[in-house]
Design a protein around this motif. Structure first.
Motif: not given
Length: 133
Positions: A53-82
């Motif tokens: 739908y956007a043609g191009q963009g990026e997937i960012r993956i972050e390691r994150i920490n909560g109070r007593d847990k760990r997690g993975i944050k996935v961010i999909a970002a593009d400059n497409g048509p919306g």
């Protein structure tokens, strides 16, 4: 291991690379195999949406920490048509590509947190989080 990694999505091969990166980070964070599959499926869907739908963009993956847990944050970002109507794309079965329409509602179900922001002609940012159990 650095905190954030990303894959630019330009070709179909980048979808595979984003999945692999997500799986590797999920393994490092000691997610179980079922959650690893959920995470990689969500990444695959998000990356495919960028490609289709956007043609191009990026997937960012972050390691994150909560109070007593760990997690993975996935961010999909593009400059497409919306996305014209976010409510509509969040309906089960809705598809503009002729696919199964599991799409974004499926991603929301696979992950623990889900947030979408989209502006017409400016693009879309989707943030998802999965916490270790």
């Amino acid at each position: 291991m650095e905190n954030e990694s990303y894959v630019k999505i330009i070709s179909e091969w980048d979808i595979v690379a984003a999945r692999q990166l997500g799986r590797n980070v999920a393994k490092e964070l000691e997610f179980g195999t079922v959650d690893q599959a959920r995470i990689t499926t969500a990444i695959s869907e998000l990356a495919r949406n960028i490609y289709l739908y956007a043609g191009q963009g990026e997937i960012r993956i972050e390691r994150i920490n909560g109070r007593d847990k760990r997690g993975i944050k996935v961010i999909a970002a593009d400059n497409g048509p919306g996305i014209q109507d976010i409510r509509k794309v969040m309906e089960d079965g809705y598809s503009t590509s002729g696919g199964l329409g599991a799409g974004l509602p499926g991603v929301k179900r696979l992950m623990d947190e889900f947030d979408i922001t989209s502006s017409l002609e400016e693009g879309t940012i989707i943030k998802t989080v999965k916490w270790t159990r």
